[in-house]
Scaffold this active site. Structure first.
Site, PDB file in Angstrom:
ATOM      1  N   GLY A  45       0.856  -1.183   0.000  1.00 48.70           N
ATOM      2  CA  GLY A  45       0.000   0.000   0.000  1.00 48.70           C
ATOM      3  C   GLY A  45       0.891   1.231   0.000  1.00 48.70           C
ATOM      4  N   ASP A 234      -0.283   4.779  -6.606  1.00 48.86           N
ATOM      5  CA  ASP A 234       1.089   4.496  -6.158  1.00 48.86           C
ATOM      6  C   ASP A 234       2.046   5.600  -6.564  1.00 48.86           C
ATOM      7  OD1 ASP A 234      -0.302   1.661  -6.575  1.00 48.86           O
ATOM      8  OD2 ASP A 234       1.210   1.527  -4.998  1.00 48.86           O
ATOM      9  N   ASN A 243      -1.100   3.012 -10.699  1.00 49.54           N
ATOM     10  CA  ASN A 243      -1.780   2.330  -9.603  1.00 49.54           C
ATOM     11  C   ASN A 243      -1.805   0.843  -9.953  1.00 49.54           C
ATOM     12  OD1 ASN A 243      -3.185   2.400  -7.051  1.00 49.54           O
ATOM     13  ND2 ASN A 243      -5.084   2.021  -8.141  1.00 49.54           N
TER      14      ASN A 243
END
Lengths: 343, 343
Positions: A45, A234, A243
């Site tokens: 994450g 990200d 992402n």
């Protein structure tokens, strides 16, 4: 409950590879262990990776036997290099490393002063992450209407952050405001973060959630079963969002169905020093694709492509929800700071 | 090697749930066993289902103890009803059932004459399927250029038919013509027919194949890694193609990237008596989604949507490749016959 915590020189965090069947916390005592936990996605994450990297450097100063400030800074640089090599795409990891290195490098204190500063800064970053996510949730919740059905991909929840989440923070705040919200979660092959983590988090919160396989997104949009998409990020560069693999597929489908597509991410995800072309996309182990649930699902020796992320041009994005405000793509492009890493 | 064969009153076929790890043939001796094999997807693939249904009725006549022609026809009607209830979406199954029932009903022969007729007709349908697929392959191969990289979804190969396949027949004939063709196969969750069956078939043929998860389709198109899409179909109605869930997602992506999207299917898949709205989409067991590789991958009690098929409007389709010719959507719409079922 925080996903990651600093306890007297030890980092305690959830092993995300074991969810949802087992909720298991484990201890990380060295920066090398932190790098390994990041590489194997026990910790994952984007926002969480920023804090985890900072904690990795805090572990380095805790364990350091350096007798001079210069020796300590050299150790920090080695640890930073180790962390930078773990995962190339999510920019928060680099942001976390650089922030700690800068703080340590700028310090006028002595050896013990630098150590204290690094640990304090890492803890401050963890606390800030929670506040940032809350602010993202509040900014994003203004876009949510009572009765909305929101599709999300991968996990941009509390498990992707210290707490609260990014995309899921928007849903959490909307619920706090009394809005009834339902969620469709894509399972997110190959690593199944949607099935394993997002479905788990939302069920724990009593938020109605329906799990679908990734290839069902077109169908649920065709059938008008969802009316908004919110995902995390990200890395957001000048012209695109990086992402989790599959995000671009969903963005194109949302565009075709005229469904708003929101990206919820802290400014630490912004990398305005790069265009999409300048970013390396992590290619992961083919066995993540050829195995599922521990069982081989493909013929021996088949070729595999396994990029961990994809690229969504800003054209497909309705807005970026950050801790300051909701930015349209045009507003995002106008941002004057050169790079979040250097800000 | 045929996927299904009639051997002295017994049907022998591959258990497709065990591929690619085990290539296991098994015997089906009654129509009830055939219905069960179809329901559990040991036998799957639209064209194969048509022949399997016909063979199911052939088993009924083989096992029949009826002493009159009327008794036999009543048994055939009961068996037909059993078969029709197995899977509602693929039209070939209904086509196979109706063709046998019509043949039996129209027969002027005696009890034993009707029995022979049904068995002969089922075998004729199996032989026709192979010829039809070869013709689809030849029509489709004209669209394929040396060096093409073709994306396919699910399995429209020899395992989905008696032999040769539909989408994969196009690739097979193109290869026979000396064209170098590479394939991207989507894994096709939840049942993984792409990973288990298509990758298996193509590797067996020495056709270069790269396996991807379903959510990577956007990425491979964004990166220009494929230049054509060919899929099969379970039912083509007046305004849309029903095919394996995920097909619509790929079609929208192909449309956005201006990549030709072809549907390869025999005319027995055409159902010109219906529009998309009039077709039931089979909803399958949620455990197909919450389990993968025999392992539970989602939290207990999570809601699941699991449609087996989706709907791709003709707008997204470049052409339908059938055994007669390559039909543009406009040509398809003009087809004068009322319904393939009744043709």
């Amino acid at each position: 409950m925080r996903t990651i915590e600093w306890k007297n020189g030890v980092v305690v965090t959830i092993d995300q590879t074991k969810l949802p069947s087992t909720v298991e916390f484990f201890e990380i005592r060295t920066c090398a262990q932190m790098a390994e936990a990041i590489k194997t996605m026990k910790i994952r994450g984007a926002p969480l990776l920023g804090v985890a990297a900072a904690y990795g450097l805090a572990l380095t100063v805790c364990n350091s036997k350096a007798s001079t400030k210069e020796g300590l800074l050299a150790e920090l640089n080695d640890s930073a290099e180790l962390l930078r090599k773990t995962r190339p795409t999510a920019v928060n990891l680099f942001w976390g490393v650089e922030r700690i290195l800068r703080k340590a490098g700028e310090s006028s204190g002595n050896l013990s002063g630098v150590k204290d500063l690094v640990i304090q800064e890492a803890q401050r970053m963890a606390d800030e992450d929670v506040k940032t996510n809350r602010a993202i949730g509040e900014n994003g919740a203004r876009l949510i209407k009572d009765g909305d059905v929101i599709l999300t991909h991968c996990n941009a929840g509390s498990l992707a952050t210290v707490d609260y989440g990014t995309a899921l923070a928007v849903i959490r705040v909307a619920k706090e405001q009394g809005k009834r919200v339902r969620v469709f979660a894509t399972e997110t092959r190959p690593k199944l973060q949607g099935a394993r983590l997002t479905a788990f988090e939302l069920k724990r919160d009593n938020t109605p959630v329906t799990l679908i396989t990734d290839c069902m997104v077109g169908y649920v949009m065709y059938k008008s079963l969802v009316n908004k998409v919110i995902v995390g990020a990200d890395r957001i560069v000048k012209d695109a969002v990086f992402n989790k693999i599959g995000t671009y597929t969903i963005a194109v489908l949302a565009y075709e169905h005229k469904i708003p597509f929101y990206v919820a991410a802290p400014k630490s995800t912004f990398d305005l020093a790069h265009y999409a072309d300048g970013v390396t996309i992590e290619e992961r182990n083919p066995e993540e694709v050829t195995f599922c649930g521990g069982q081989k699902i493909a013929p021996e020796g088949v070729d595999v492509l396994n990029p961990a992320f994809d690229i969504t041009p800003l054209k497909y994005i309705t807005a970026v929800i950050c801790e300051d405000k909701v930015l349209s793509p045009a507003e995002f492009k106008k941002l004057s700071f050169n790079s979040a890493i250097n800000s």
